[in-house]
Scaffold this motif. Structure first.
Motif, PDB file in Angstrom:
ATOM      1  N   ILE A 155     -66.028  10.322  11.262  1.00 35.70           N
ATOM      2  CA  ILE A 155     -65.460  10.292  12.609  1.00 35.70           C
ATOM      3  C   ILE A 155     -65.292   8.834  13.029  1.00 35.70           C
ATOM      4  O   ILE A 155     -66.249   8.051  12.977  1.00 35.70           O
ATOM      5  CB  ILE A 155     -66.361  11.028  13.624  1.00 35.70           C
ATOM      6  CG1 ILE A 155     -66.641  12.453  13.147  1.00 35.70           C
ATOM      7  CG2 ILE A 155     -65.712  11.043  14.999  1.00 35.70           C
ATOM      8  CD1 ILE A 155     -67.637  13.194  14.023  1.00 35.70           C
ATOM      9  N   ARG A 156     -64.084   8.461  13.429  1.00 34.65           N
ATOM     10  CA  ARG A 156     -63.804   7.081  13.836  1.00 34.65           C
ATOM     11  C   ARG A 156     -63.269   7.064  15.270  1.00 34.65           C
ATOM     12  O   ARG A 156     -62.760   8.082  15.762  1.00 34.65           O
ATOM     13  CB  ARG A 156     -62.802   6.428  12.881  1.00 34.65           C
ATOM     14  CG  ARG A 156     -63.288   6.385  11.431  1.00 34.65           C
ATOM     15  CD  ARG A 156     -62.300   5.643  10.538  1.00 34.65           C
ATOM     16  NE  ARG A 156     -62.704   5.684   9.145  1.00 34.65           N
ATOM     17  CZ  ARG A 156     -63.569   4.832   8.589  1.00 34.65           C
ATOM     18  NH1 ARG A 156     -64.108   3.874   9.331  1.00 34.65           N
ATOM     19  NH2 ARG A 156     -63.889   4.932   7.306  1.00 34.65           N
ATOM     20  N   THR A 157     -63.359   5.897  15.888  1.00 35.61           N
ATOM     21  CA  THR A 157     -62.937   5.777  17.287  1.00 35.61           C
ATOM     22  C   THR A 157     -61.429   5.912  17.446  1.00 35.61           C
ATOM     23  O   THR A 157     -60.947   6.373  18.466  1.00 35.61           O
ATOM     24  CB  THR A 157     -63.373   4.414  17.849  1.00 35.61           C
ATOM     25  OG1 THR A 157     -62.868   3.369  17.006  1.00 35.61           O
ATOM     26  CG2 THR A 157     -64.893   4.330  17.908  1.00 35.61           C
ATOM     27  N   ASP A 158     -60.677   5.509  16.433  1.00 36.81           N
ATOM     28  CA  ASP A 158     -59.215   5.531  16.538  1.00 36.81           C
ATOM     29  C   ASP A 158     -58.620   6.242  15.337  1.00 36.81           C
ATOM     30  O   ASP A 158     -57.931   5.651  14.511  1.00 36.81           O
ATOM     31  CB  ASP A 158     -58.677   4.094  16.638  1.00 36.81           C
ATOM     32  CG  ASP A 158     -57.173   4.071  16.912  1.00 36.81           C
ATOM     33  OD1 ASP A 158     -56.651   5.102  17.375  1.00 36.81           O
ATOM     34  OD2 ASP A 158     -56.541   3.034  16.645  1.00 36.81           O
ATOM     35  N   GLY A 159     -58.922   7.514  15.235  1.00 41.16           N
ATOM     36  CA  GLY A 159     -58.361   8.302  14.145  1.00 41.16           C
ATOM     37  C   GLY A 159     -58.906   7.898  12.796  1.00 41.16           C
ATOM     38  O   GLY A 159     -60.064   8.149  12.477  1.00 41.16           O
ATOM     39  N   GLN A 164     -66.497   3.489  12.624  1.00 38.33           N
ATOM     40  CA  GLN A 164     -67.148   4.770  12.379  1.00 38.33           C
ATOM     41  C   GLN A 164     -68.213   5.023  13.446  1.00 38.33           C
ATOM     42  O   GLN A 164     -69.110   4.209  13.645  1.00 38.33           O
ATOM     43  CB  GLN A 164     -67.785   4.790  10.991  1.00 38.33           C
ATOM     44  CG  GLN A 164     -68.496   6.116  10.688  1.00 38.33           C
ATOM     45  CD  GLN A 164     -69.075   6.152   9.288  1.00 38.33           C
ATOM     46  OE1 GLN A 164     -68.726   5.337   8.439  1.00 38.33           O
ATOM     47  NE2 GLN A 164     -69.976   7.094   9.044  1.00 38.33           N
ATOM     48  N   ILE A 165     -68.097   6.168  14.092  1.00 39.48           N
ATOM     49  CA  ILE A 165     -69.059   6.516  15.141  1.00 39.48           C
ATOM     50  C   ILE A 165     -69.869   7.761  14.788  1.00 39.48           C
ATOM     51  O   ILE A 165     -70.724   8.192  15.558  1.00 39.48           O
ATOM     52  CB  ILE A 165     -68.331   6.745  16.487  1.00 39.48           C
ATOM     53  CG1 ILE A 165     -67.276   7.849  16.354  1.00 39.48           C
ATOM     54  CG2 ILE A 165     -67.717   5.453  16.989  1.00 39.48           C
ATOM     55  CD1 ILE A 165     -66.634   8.230  17.666  1.00 39.48           C
ATOM     56  N   GLY A 166     -69.593   8.347  13.628  1.00 40.95           N
ATOM     57  CA  GLY A 166     -70.335   9.535  13.245  1.00 40.95           C
ATOM     58  C   GLY A 166     -69.783  10.162  11.981  1.00 40.95           C
ATOM     59  O   GLY A 166     -68.906   9.611  11.309  1.00 40.95           O
ATOM     60  N   SER A 167     -70.327  11.338  11.686  1.00 40.90           N
ATOM     61  CA  SER A 167     -69.897  12.091  10.504  1.00 40.90           C
ATOM     62  C   SER A 167     -69.733  13.553  10.885  1.00 40.90           C
ATOM     63  O   SER A 167     -70.332  14.029  11.859  1.00 40.90           O
ATOM     64  CB  SER A 167     -70.919  11.957   9.369  1.00 40.90           C
ATOM     65  OG  SER A 167     -71.152  10.601   9.048  1.00 40.90           O
ATOM     66  N   VAL A 251     -58.123  14.938  13.745  1.00 36.89           N
ATOM     67  CA  VAL A 251     -57.729  13.918  12.774  1.00 36.89           C
ATOM     68  C   VAL A 251     -58.851  13.777  11.754  1.00 36.89           C
ATOM     69  O   VAL A 251     -60.013  13.584  12.116  1.00 36.89           O
ATOM     70  CB  VAL A 251     -57.453  12.567  13.466  1.00 36.89           C
ATOM     71  CG1 VAL A 251     -57.088  11.508  12.421  1.00 36.89           C
ATOM     72  CG2 VAL A 251     -56.337  12.715  14.484  1.00 36.89           C
ATOM     73  N   SER A 252     -58.492  13.873  10.480  1.00 36.16           N
ATOM     74  CA  SER A 252     -59.510  13.903   9.436  1.00 36.16           C
ATOM     75  C   SER A 252     -58.990  13.241   8.169  1.00 36.16           C
ATOM     76  O   SER A 252     -57.791  13.276   7.876  1.00 36.16           O
ATOM     77  CB  SER A 252     -59.925  15.350   9.139  1.00 36.16           C
ATOM     78  OG  SER A 252     -60.750  15.423   7.999  1.00 36.16           O
TER      79      SER A 252
END
Length: 382
Positions: A155-159, A164-167, A251-252
């Motif tokens: 998981i990222r802040t901008d797509g 990276q802010i998480g998983s 978004v992944s």
């Protein structure tokens, strides 16, 4: 020299093509016999089985091209020797180096054909073949796993490009060969691996540009700070919020191509796909050795045609009074089979012993090239 080049190319090309067609017909027959027992399962028809077998032939052509080049070259050179043509060529000032250069130029064609098959044809025909079989039997990729298919995402802040802010971990009950998913559960965590949300969706469809559309779903969000101080059921209810949605974008980094790896062997993937998937695994802290070995084998394997043709050249110097051609062809088959076995063996040994992927991929070809050089030196002395 040009006349000899053309003559060698015609004879070797014709023999290599004949050997390759013979091998493909043999493998197609065995595959068809193997598929007969599956006909009738879930609507799997004879036409689908035939189509599946035909789609598998480019993969066999890719694997067998070096062996076909070896046997076809031995066949042609042995005929030259049996008819004393090679002796006349040598008497006309054709040295071993000149003969080797002729074979190198012909080998470029086989190497290019191997590369094109492995990079542009086999990845698509192999995937299409598995789709035909799975769809014919009414099965999905994730049915091979008791708990469904699991995969990890970032998981990222901008797509795709932000910090990276998480998983997130995706559990997919059914993945159809076309990439459509159903029965999805998504667990999202922060960088400290505290659960932030649980998302469920009935279906997910890929919309391109790394975007999935989740359909008919629900989300439960967990307030991290509030959950740490929960002491009663009422406080727990307040800390967890739920909502439903008809449609939501996600978004992944996970794409249908990545999911298709579930029913594709690394050896049948293109080098570009292997690089992309290796990067995906590396970013998610997963083991990449198997795919790195497959990548380097994909790069090195086309050059096996040169190695095989170098092994064929010494046979032109060997003369037998009877049964010469058949004996040489049999020897060529044994050499080709040995090359495939050693190539496969080194892949497994490299994976088990964590050898450098490049070394694992290139050592078999180097061993056989050294053997070819030693054989040429021996026939030159004798």
């Amino acid at each position: 020299m040009k006349i000899l080049q053309r003559y060698f190319a015609q004879e070797i090309g014709r023999n290599v093509l004949f050997v390759l067609i013979a091998f493909l017909a043999l493998f197609a027959f065995f595959d068809m016999v193997n598929e007969l027992k599956s006909i009738g399962r879930g609507g799997y028809t004879l036409q689908q089985a035939t189509f599946y077998v035909l789609l598998g032939l480019p993969g066999y052509a890719y694997e067998l091209m070096p062996i076909a080049a070896l046997i076809g070259s031995i066949w042609a050179l042995s005929q030259f020797a049996a008819r004393s043509e090679f002796t006349i060529m040598r008497a006309s000032s054709m040295s071993t180096g000149m003969a080797g250069m002729i074979l190198v130029k012909i080998g470029v064609v086989f190497a290019l054909a191997t590369f094109v098959l492995g990079e542009f044809v086999v990845p698509y025909t192999a995937t299409a073949a598995e789709r035909v079989r799975l769809e014919g039997m009414g099965r999905s990729v994730s049915q091979e796993f008791r708990s469904g298919l699991w995969t990890k995402d970032v998981i990222r802040t901008d797509g795709l490009t932000g910090e990276q802010i998480g998983s997130r971990f995706l559990n997919i009950r059914t993945v159809k060969p076309n990439g459509q998913m159903s029965g999805i559960k998504i667990y999202e965590f922060n960088n400290n691996f505290h659960l932030l949300s649980l998302i469920t969706a009935a279906q997910a469809e890929y919309r391109g540009n790394n975007t999935w559309e989740l359909l008919n779903g629900a989300e439960a969000r967990f307030a991290e700070n509030e959950l740490q101080n929960v002491t009663t059921a009422a406080e727990l209810t307040t800390a967890i919020s739920t909502s439903k949605f008809d449609s939501r974008k996600m978004v992944s980094e996970v794409t249908p191509e990545i999911l298709s790896v579930g029913f594709s062997d690394p050896e049948r993937m293109s080098a570009i796909d292997l690089v992309s998937y290796t990067k995906y695994l590396s970013e998610n802290k997963r083991d990449t050795v198997r795919y790195e070995i497959a990548f380097w084998k994909k790069i090195v394997y086309p050059f096996a045609a040169f190695v095989m043709m170098a092994l064929a050249l010494p046979f032109a110097y060997l003369h037998f009074r009877s049964g010469g051609v058949s004996l040489k062809i049999f020897t060529g088959i044994m050499i080709g089979v040995s090359f495939q076995m050693i190539n496969s063996l080194f892949s497994h040994l490299g994976l088990l012993n964590t050898w450098p992927p490049f070394a694992t991929a290139i050592i078999p070809s180097l061993l056989f090239m050294l053997t070819a050089i030693a054989a040429l030196m021996w026939v030159e002395r004798h």
